[in-house]
Scaffold this motif. Structure first.
Motif, PDB file in Angstrom:
ATOM      1  N   MET A 197       0.845  -1.193   0.000  1.00  0.00           N
ATOM      2  CA  MET A 197       0.000   0.000   0.000  1.00  0.00           C
ATOM      3  C   MET A 197       0.884   1.247   0.000  1.00  0.00           C
ATOM      4  O   MET A 197       1.865   1.314   0.736  1.00  0.00           O
ATOM      5  CB  MET A 197      -0.913   0.002   1.234  1.00  0.00           C
ATOM      6  CG  MET A 197      -1.910   1.163   1.266  1.00  0.00           C
ATOM      7  SD  MET A 197      -2.984   1.086   2.711  1.00  0.00           S
ATOM      8  CE  MET A 197      -3.903  -0.411   2.348  1.00  0.00           C
ATOM      9  N   ALA A 198       0.546   2.233  -0.839  1.00  0.00           N
ATOM     10  CA  ALA A 198       1.348   3.446  -0.959  1.00  0.00           C
ATOM     11  C   ALA A 198       1.321   4.251   0.337  1.00  0.00           C
ATOM     12  O   ALA A 198       0.307   4.305   1.034  1.00  0.00           O
ATOM     13  CB  ALA A 198       0.822   4.298  -2.107  1.00  0.00           C
ATOM     14  N   HIS A 199       2.459   4.856   0.646  1.00  0.00           N
ATOM     15  CA  HIS A 199       2.568   5.737   1.802  1.00  0.00           C
ATOM     16  C   HIS A 199       1.676   6.948   1.558  1.00  0.00           C
ATOM     17  O   HIS A 199       1.777   7.608   0.527  1.00  0.00           O
ATOM     18  CB  HIS A 199       4.025   6.171   1.966  1.00  0.00           C
ATOM     19  CG  HIS A 199       4.291   6.929   3.219  1.00  0.00           C
ATOM     20  ND1 HIS A 199       4.605   6.321   4.411  1.00  0.00           N
ATOM     21  CD2 HIS A 199       4.293   8.263   3.472  1.00  0.00           C
ATOM     22  CE1 HIS A 199       4.794   7.243   5.342  1.00  0.00           C
ATOM     23  NE2 HIS A 199       4.613   8.430   4.799  1.00  0.00           N
ATOM     24  N   LYS A 200       0.790   7.257   2.510  1.00  0.00           N
ATOM     25  CA  LYS A 200      -0.137   8.376   2.341  1.00  0.00           C
ATOM     26  C   LYS A 200       0.333   9.588   3.126  1.00  0.00           C
ATOM     27  O   LYS A 200       0.580   9.507   4.333  1.00  0.00           O
ATOM     28  CB  LYS A 200      -1.550   7.986   2.783  1.00  0.00           C
ATOM     29  CG  LYS A 200      -2.314   7.187   1.747  1.00  0.00           C
ATOM     30  CD  LYS A 200      -3.794   7.139   2.089  1.00  0.00           C
ATOM     31  CE  LYS A 200      -4.574   6.395   1.011  1.00  0.00           C
ATOM     32  NZ  LYS A 200      -6.028   6.368   1.307  1.00  0.00           N
ATOM     33  N   ILE A 201       0.428  10.711   2.422  1.00  0.00           N
ATOM     34  CA  ILE A 201       0.889  11.960   3.020  1.00  0.00           C
ATOM     35  C   ILE A 201      -0.199  13.013   2.875  1.00  0.00           C
ATOM     36  O   ILE A 201      -0.647  13.301   1.759  1.00  0.00           O
ATOM     37  CB  ILE A 201       2.174  12.461   2.335  1.00  0.00           C
ATOM     38  CG1 ILE A 201       3.273  11.399   2.416  1.00  0.00           C
ATOM     39  CG2 ILE A 201       2.643  13.774   2.965  1.00  0.00           C
ATOM     40  CD1 ILE A 201       4.494  11.709   1.570  1.00  0.00           C
ATOM     41  N   LEU A 202      -0.634  13.578   3.979  1.00  0.00           N
ATOM     42  CA  LEU A 202      -1.594  14.677   3.950  1.00  0.00           C
ATOM     43  C   LEU A 202      -0.812  15.983   4.019  1.00  0.00           C
ATOM     44  O   LEU A 202      -0.072  16.215   4.979  1.00  0.00           O
ATOM     45  CB  LEU A 202      -2.560  14.582   5.132  1.00  0.00           C
ATOM     46  CG  LEU A 202      -3.626  15.689   5.215  1.00  0.00           C
ATOM     47  CD1 LEU A 202      -4.617  15.560   4.058  1.00  0.00           C
ATOM     48  CD2 LEU A 202      -4.364  15.636   6.549  1.00  0.00           C
ATOM     49  N   LEU A 222     -10.252  16.793  11.847  1.00  0.00           N
ATOM     50  CA  LEU A 222      -9.608  15.863  10.917  1.00  0.00           C
ATOM     51  C   LEU A 222      -9.695  14.391  11.315  1.00  0.00           C
ATOM     52  O   LEU A 222      -9.362  13.519  10.522  1.00  0.00           O
ATOM     53  CB  LEU A 222      -8.123  16.222  10.779  1.00  0.00           C
ATOM     54  CG  LEU A 222      -7.719  17.243   9.713  1.00  0.00           C
ATOM     55  CD1 LEU A 222      -6.214  17.451   9.762  1.00  0.00           C
ATOM     56  CD2 LEU A 222      -8.128  16.766   8.333  1.00  0.00           C
ATOM     57  N   SER A 223     -10.119  14.101  12.521  1.00  0.00           N
ATOM     58  CA  SER A 223     -10.026  12.739  13.062  1.00  0.00           C
ATOM     59  C   SER A 223     -10.591  11.671  12.136  1.00  0.00           C
ATOM     60  O   SER A 223      -9.912  10.684  11.809  1.00  0.00           O
ATOM     61  CB  SER A 223     -10.732  12.667  14.418  1.00  0.00           C
ATOM     62  OG  SER A 223     -10.193  13.609  15.305  1.00  0.00           O
ATOM     63  N   ASP A 224     -11.834  11.839  11.706  1.00  0.00           N
ATOM     64  CA  ASP A 224     -12.473  10.824  10.867  1.00  0.00           C
ATOM     65  C   ASP A 224     -11.746  10.670   9.535  1.00  0.00           C
ATOM     66  O   ASP A 224     -11.555   9.551   9.045  1.00  0.00           O
ATOM     67  CB  ASP A 224     -13.942  11.187  10.617  1.00  0.00           C
ATOM     68  CG  ASP A 224     -14.787  11.061  11.876  1.00  0.00           C
ATOM     69  OD1 ASP A 224     -14.317  10.407  12.833  1.00  0.00           O
ATOM     70  OD2 ASP A 224     -15.897  11.615  11.901  1.00  0.00           O
ATOM     71  N   PHE A 225     -11.340  11.786   8.949  1.00  0.00           N
ATOM     72  CA  PHE A 225     -10.652  11.749   7.655  1.00  0.00           C
ATOM     73  C   PHE A 225      -9.328  10.990   7.770  1.00  0.00           C
ATOM     74  O   PHE A 225      -8.997  10.161   6.915  1.00  0.00           O
ATOM     75  CB  PHE A 225     -10.402  13.172   7.162  1.00  0.00           C
ATOM     76  CG  PHE A 225      -9.722  13.239   5.823  1.00  0.00           C
ATOM     77  CD1 PHE A 225     -10.448  13.113   4.653  1.00  0.00           C
ATOM     78  CD2 PHE A 225      -8.348  13.414   5.734  1.00  0.00           C
ATOM     79  CE1 PHE A 225      -9.817  13.161   3.414  1.00  0.00           C
ATOM     80  CE2 PHE A 225      -7.709  13.466   4.509  1.00  0.00           C
ATOM     81  CZ  PHE A 225      -8.447  13.338   3.344  1.00  0.00           C
ATOM     82  N   ILE A 226      -8.565  11.255   8.827  1.00  0.00           N
ATOM     83  CA  ILE A 226      -7.273  10.591   9.034  1.00  0.00           C
ATOM     84  C   ILE A 226      -7.457   9.078   9.132  1.00  0.00           C
ATOM     85  O   ILE A 226      -6.704   8.297   8.535  1.00  0.00           O
ATOM     86  CB  ILE A 226      -6.589  11.124  10.317  1.00  0.00           C
ATOM     87  CG1 ILE A 226      -6.201  12.601  10.150  1.00  0.00           C
ATOM     88  CG2 ILE A 226      -5.365  10.283  10.669  1.00  0.00           C
ATOM     89  CD1 ILE A 226      -5.099  12.858   9.163  1.00  0.00           C
ATOM     90  N   ASP A 244      -0.528   8.253   6.786  1.00  0.00           N
ATOM     91  CA  ASP A 244       0.697   7.888   7.499  1.00  0.00           C
ATOM     92  C   ASP A 244       1.451   9.109   8.020  1.00  0.00           C
ATOM     93  O   ASP A 244       1.998   9.093   9.122  1.00  0.00           O
ATOM     94  CB  ASP A 244       1.631   7.100   6.567  1.00  0.00           C
ATOM     95  CG  ASP A 244       0.994   5.823   6.059  1.00  0.00           C
ATOM     96  OD1 ASP A 244       0.753   4.926   6.884  1.00  0.00           O
ATOM     97  OD2 ASP A 244       0.727   5.728   4.848  1.00  0.00           O
ATOM     98  N   THR A 245       1.500  10.157   7.190  1.00  0.00           N
ATOM     99  CA  THR A 245       2.293  11.343   7.512  1.00  0.00           C
ATOM    100  C   THR A 245       1.479  12.598   7.244  1.00  0.00           C
ATOM    101  O   THR A 245       0.764  12.677   6.245  1.00  0.00           O
ATOM    102  CB  THR A 245       3.584  11.391   6.663  1.00  0.00           C
ATOM    103  OG1 THR A 245       4.375  10.236   6.964  1.00  0.00           O
ATOM    104  CG2 THR A 245       4.388  12.642   6.951  1.00  0.00           C
ATOM    105  N   VAL A 246       1.596  13.572   8.135  1.00  0.00           N
ATOM    106  CA  VAL A 246       0.932  14.864   7.950  1.00  0.00           C
ATOM    107  C   VAL A 246       1.999  15.953   7.913  1.00  0.00           C
ATOM    108  O   VAL A 246       2.787  16.091   8.848  1.00  0.00           O
ATOM    109  CB  VAL A 246      -0.073  15.159   9.079  1.00  0.00           C
ATOM    110  CG1 VAL A 246      -0.725  16.530   8.865  1.00  0.00           C
ATOM    111  CG2 VAL A 246      -1.133  14.070   9.155  1.00  0.00           C
ATOM    112  N   VAL A 247       2.026  16.705   6.817  1.00  0.00           N
ATOM    113  CA  VAL A 247       2.947  17.834   6.677  1.00  0.00           C
ATOM    114  C   VAL A 247       2.130  19.111   6.823  1.00  0.00           C
ATOM    115  O   VAL A 247       1.219  19.370   6.032  1.00  0.00           O
ATOM    116  CB  VAL A 247       3.661  17.819   5.309  1.00  0.00           C
ATOM    117  CG1 VAL A 247       4.586  19.032   5.185  1.00  0.00           C
ATOM    118  CG2 VAL A 247       4.443  16.525   5.134  1.00  0.00           C
TER     119      VAL A 247
END
Length: 272
Positions: free
Chosen positions: A1-6, A51-55, A61-64
């Motif tokens: 699974m691809a690393h997900k970055i918000l 943001l809780s539900d969306f995360i 995985d990562t939030v910038v």
């Protein structure tokens, strides 16, 4: 699974440069507050949204955090609540928070990551609070402190230099402080450093900036490289009671150790 970055704040000057450089690193979900610039962007307002539900749903995985919330003119208690709410939502992610040199008073300069923040402006105090909550709530974090960002992002020159260029071309006189020091760094280099640190395992604070230079010398050299006459560009000293930091230059030894990135000169940065 691809690393997900918000990427919180994809529409800003730095955010746009970050969006392009983060994409090869994984699946990037950009956010916007009012107008989307990238496909698949998700509307998020720091002041009103949770943001809780969306995360959880997106398994981020990562939030910038590249959006500039610390400079907003709101009650400090409101700012505190919003920061705490955001950190609660993302505390299990790797968190990359883009802070600023404004966290220091400017009384000494050449600040290292170990120096204790001593802000003298409301902006600096907000930055400091945000940093503290990131460190308290998140086990896996990296706080990044840039100084002046400049250069071309998405082909557009930063607002500081473009504004000065337009004023000088119109024959206006501009004056800058010759004893106020910053550590400017080209925006795409800053974005590159942030990406490297985002994908690393490093936990802590990193100063991402260039060599110290006075505001006056920075603008003079930049205008020279842009082919603009500096005849109407003037230097002056900061008033003793000026309510802003005098020297927030940053020591970047750790940046070079962790990333190997050598900041470009102003000349090279504006001729990329």
């Amino acid at each position: 699974m691809a690393h997900k970055i918000l990427l919180v704040g994809s529409t800003g000057y730095l955010g746009q440069a970050l969006m392009l450089q983060l994409q090869p690193a994984g699946q990037v979900i950009p956010t916007h507050r009012s107008r989307a610039l990238f496909k698949g962007s998700w509307r998020y307002d720091f002041w009103t949204d949770i943001l809780s539900d969306f995360i959880q749903q997106e398994r981020v995985d990562t939030v910038v955090i590249a959006a500039s919330m610390a400079g907003s003119a709101v009650e400090f208690t409101v700012f505190q609540q919003c920061v705490q709410q955001l950190m609660l939502a993302i505390k299990h992610c790797r968190v990359i928070y883009i802070s600023s040199d404004g966290i220091f008073s400017g009384r000494k300069g050449n600040y290292t990551e170990e120096d204790i923040p001593d802000p003298i402006t409301s902006y600096g105090r907000n930055l400091h609070y945000f940093e503290q909550i990131v460190q308290q709530r998140c086990a896996n974090y990296c706080i990044i402190r840039p100084s002046y960002l400049y250069g071309y992002s998405q082909g557009k020159l930063d607002s500081r230099l473009s504004g000065a260029r337009e004023s000088l071309l119109a024959g206006k006189h501009l004056t800058y402080f010759s004893d106020m020091l910053k550590s400017p760094m080209e925006v795409n280099q800053v974005a590159r450093a942030i990406v490297v640190l985002t994908l690393s395992n490093y936990i802590g604070i990193v100063h991402v900036a260039g060599p110290a230079v006075s505001i006056y010398d920075f603008y003079r050299e930049a205008m020279k490289q842009l082919g603009i006459s500096c005849q109407h560009l003037h230097a002056e000293l900061m008033p003793a009671d000026f309510p802003h930091p005098r020297d927030t230059s940053l020591n970047t030894s750790l940046l070079q150790t962790l990333t190997g990135i050598e900041p470009l000169s102003i000349r090279d940065a504006l001729h990329m």
